[in-house]
Scaffold this active site. Structure first.
Site, PDB file in Angstrom:
ATOM      1  N   ASP A 265      -6.143   9.239   9.865  1.00 56.33           N
ATOM      2  CA  ASP A 265      -4.869   8.716  10.332  1.00 56.33           C
ATOM      3  C   ASP A 265      -4.467   9.275  11.680  1.00 56.33           C
ATOM      4  OD1 ASP A 265      -3.738   6.926   8.262  1.00 56.33           O
ATOM      5  OD2 ASP A 265      -4.094   8.672   6.984  1.00 56.33           O
TER       6      ASP A 265
ATOM      7  N   GLU B 267       0.860  -1.191   0.000  1.00 60.22           N
ATOM      8  CA  GLU B 267       0.000   0.000   0.000  1.00 60.22           C
ATOM      9  C   GLU B 267       0.884   1.225   0.000  1.00 60.22           C
ATOM     10  OE1 GLU B 267      -3.886  -1.548   2.552  1.00 60.22           O
ATOM     11  OE2 GLU B 267      -2.651   0.087   3.305  1.00 60.22           O
TER      12      GLU B 267
END
Lengths: 376, 289
Positions: free
Chosen positions: B60, B49
């Site tokens: 995040d 990824e």
């Protein structure tokens, strides 16, 4: 998405619920201090020698700004959803104070995220929130201002969704927030409509309000949208210039504003050519945000509402003018609306009249203004 | 068969589970990222990824936000990320997916003549009014494919709004990967099953990315719920940081995703020369059980 779906369902139910609306109206009257007056600004009108200027006095509300119209509505919703922990973001601190206030009123836990930079600029509001029993948590990521406080509140919400209600302060973010916040703020426009008709026997020629996220302006404009004769102007923060990073005028395409996606909403966003979100500048922390509520984007593209901007200096000038001519110290945010109103009034006839939304009072800004005036 | 589908099929034949590391493109620089992709492929990663840096990574935690900030110190855009992938492709066939927030991709898709087009004529990603759209998803799909990208995961593009985006990607043989969470309703899992390809990314717990001491039991329930709607492989991520976590996820899921724990190894290296061996050794240790 699950939290947003839960919130949407709860809000739709509350919207239809007569007892919810009755309790909201009672609190707006007995606690918040509604209705607010619509004041004729005689000396400001004489000074401009044009259209008559009326001020919608949201500065007279409890806590000193329109923000509490929304927090009182959302706190009732949070309570009906059984959430005990309230989180919020704040830029200038006005929404944080309005949130801490209603949490104290209902005995709910309150945590406010605030950028480290804003905490320094608005130390007095930090202390007010703490007095009201809220915890203020410093946000040190990113640009350390309002957008980063929203990121941090969203992160908290998705992590603690079971017991936590996110009380967002403006008509932005993902659905249902823009709709819900607008609905709670339209009390401004509904009152103003009734008041101006009783004073002048007709609708106003023009409405003017400042636009940060866009809640005070959409609250004033919305009840007049179907009235084609009413011109509407939203005033963004022109800051120090049109270079990206020096202003918060999202509709200024030469200044880096164009359609994009930020924090769950597609709207106009100040960004670089790579889609990275820009920093913004305004003398007023409440207008210092790189995106704008999506309904304003729609009204802009439809051409129903005009959007313009005024500079820091023009806002400061209006701040002083209104203080001296009317005995009203306006918030620096609202000073942007006043500054533009003075320009527009001069271009209008004395048989015309306008309403300017005085969204908040300026006590919170006196230190900022004193520092600027000293250094100039 | 896409490279992602083939990779998972191959795992199944060997009766193995997958390992998916996450790194941010350009953290700390593009050359190191290229070398990291090659190294992570070499130690046996199923898929990589590759995070596209963004100023406001709201899903995040602090570790990955700081990685974005380090990467954004270099002024580079999607074109450079794609160039990086095509460089890495010279040395490895490991499947690579872009892991991005929507806005950087959307702006890369702007038609040059519509730089300042009005928003109300914008095509929503579900396909309405696409002929007046100022955004050209074809360009992204075509160029990503040419560079050797295999799929795209857009953190803040919900499946309800992703119809056209996923359809255009599919036309160019790119997979669209979606996130599901323990809070996702069955209706939502159904919709993801309809729109996803390649694999499905199950978030182990409500919240944001970042290493945790313990894995929650919610992830296993979520994976089992998702299996009722889809036969696609399911990877579990968020919070995985030790070989024990990886082994635990492998009991019930097809692959484990490790992001923040790897990114913090990058952050700890003062010398960029030390990054590739340090990350390689750490990733190998996660696979050691």
């Amino acid at each position: 998405m699950a939290p947003l779906e839960e919130l949407t369902a709860a809000y739709e139910a509350a919207r239809q619920d007569d007892s919810f609306q009755a309790e909201l109206n009672q609190l707006l009257r007995d606690y918040v201090g509604r209705p607010t007056p619509l004041s004729f600004a005689r000396r400001l009108t004489e000074h401009c020698r044009g259209a008559r200027i009326y001020l919608k006095r949201e500065d007279l509300l409890h806590t000193g700004a329109h923000k509490i119209n929304n927090t009182i509505g959302q706190i009732l919703l949070a309570r009906s959803m059984g959430k005990r922990r309230i989180i919020a973001e704040t830029g200038a601190g006005q929404h944080g104070v309005a949130t801490a206030t209603v949490c104290a009123l209902f005995g709910l836990e309150c945590l406010v995220y605030m950028g480290a930079e804003d905490m320094r600029r608005q130390a007095l509001n930090v202390f007010r929130m703490q007095l009201l029993g809220a915890e203020v948590r410093e946000v040190t990521s990113g640009s350390q201002t309002l957008k980063d406080a929203i990121n941090e509140a969203l992160r908290d919400w998705v992590t603690n969704v079971a017991d936590t209600y996110y009380l967002l302060g403006s008509a932005l973010g993902p659905h249902p927030y823009p709709l819900m916040v607008r609905d709670f703020q339209t009390v401004i426009g509904r009152e103003a409509r009734t008041q101006i008709i009783s004073k002048e026997n007709r609708l106003p020629d023009c409405l003017i309000a400042c636009v940060g996220g866009g809640s005070n302006s959409i609250g004033l404009f919305h009840p007049f949208l179907a009235d084609d004769s009413v011109r509407m102007i939203g005033v963004e923060a022109g800051g120090r210039g049109s270079e990206l990073g020096q202003h918060a005028a999202r509709f200024n395409s030469n200044g880096g504003g164009r359609p994009g996606v930020l924090q769950g909403t597609m709207s106009y966003v100040l960004q670089d050519e790579r889609g990275q979100i820009a920093t913004t500048h305004s003398i007023s922390a409440g207008l210092d945000y790189p995106s704008i509520g999506p309904e304003h984007a729609f009204l802009h593209d439809e051409g129903r509402v005009e959007y313009t901007s005024v500079s820091d200096d023009e806002a400061l000038n209006a701040f002083e003018m209104l203080s001296r001519l009317e005995g009203i110290i306006p918030a620096l945010e609202s000073s942007h609306a006043v500054a533009h109103a003075m320009k527009v009034a001069r271009e209008m006839n004395d048989d015309q009249f306008m309403i300017v939304n005085l969204s908040g009072r300026g006590d919170k800004d006196v230190n900022t203004v004193r520092d600027v005036l000293k250094s100039s | 068969m896409s490279r992602i589908t083939a990779a998972f099929a191959n795992l199944k034949l060997q009766n193995h589970n997958g390992f998916i590391p996450f790194i941010t493109a350009g953290d700390p620089d593009l050359q190191t990222t290229r070398d990291l992709i090659v190294e992570l492929a070499r130690i046996g990663s199923t898929l990589i990824e590759l995070g596209v840096p963004f100023t406001d990574p709201m899903a995040d935690g602090p570790v990955i936000q700081r990685a974005s900030e380090r990467a954004l110190r270099h002024a580079f855009g999607i074109a450079d990320v794609l160039q990086l992938v095509s460089e890495a492709r010279k040395e490895t066939d490991v499947p690579i997916i872009l892991f991005s927030y929507f806005n950087p991709l959307l702006q890369w898709c702007q038609k040059p003549d519509r730089q300042r087009g009005p928003l109300t004529q914008v095509a929503l990603p579900d396909g309405r009014a696409s002929d007046t759209s100022p955004f050209d998803f074809e360009k992204l799909a075509r160029e990503a494919r040419q560079a050797g990208v295999d799929g795209v995961l857009v953190t803040d593009l919900v499946p309800e709004e992703a119809g056209e985006f996923a359809a255009v990607l599919k036309q160019h043989d790119l997979d669209t990967i979606f996130l599901i969470a323990p809070t996702s309703t069955d209706e939502r899992l159904q919709l993801v099953a309809e729109r996803a390809s390649g694999f499905i990314y199950a978030v182990s717990r409500a919240g944001i990315t970042g290493a945790r001491e313990q894995m929650s039991a919610e992830a296993e329930k979520l994976v089992n719920r998702m299996r009722k709607f889809s036969d696609l492989p399911i990877a579990v991520g968020f919070g995985i940081s030790t070989p024990e976590h990886v082994a635990d996820v492998w009991r019930y899921a097809d692959a484990a995703v490790v992001g923040s724990a790897i990114v913090s190894r990058i952050e700890r290296c003062d010398d960029s020369q030390a990054i590739v061996p340090a990350v390689g050794a750490f990733a190998s240790s996660l696979l050691s059980t």
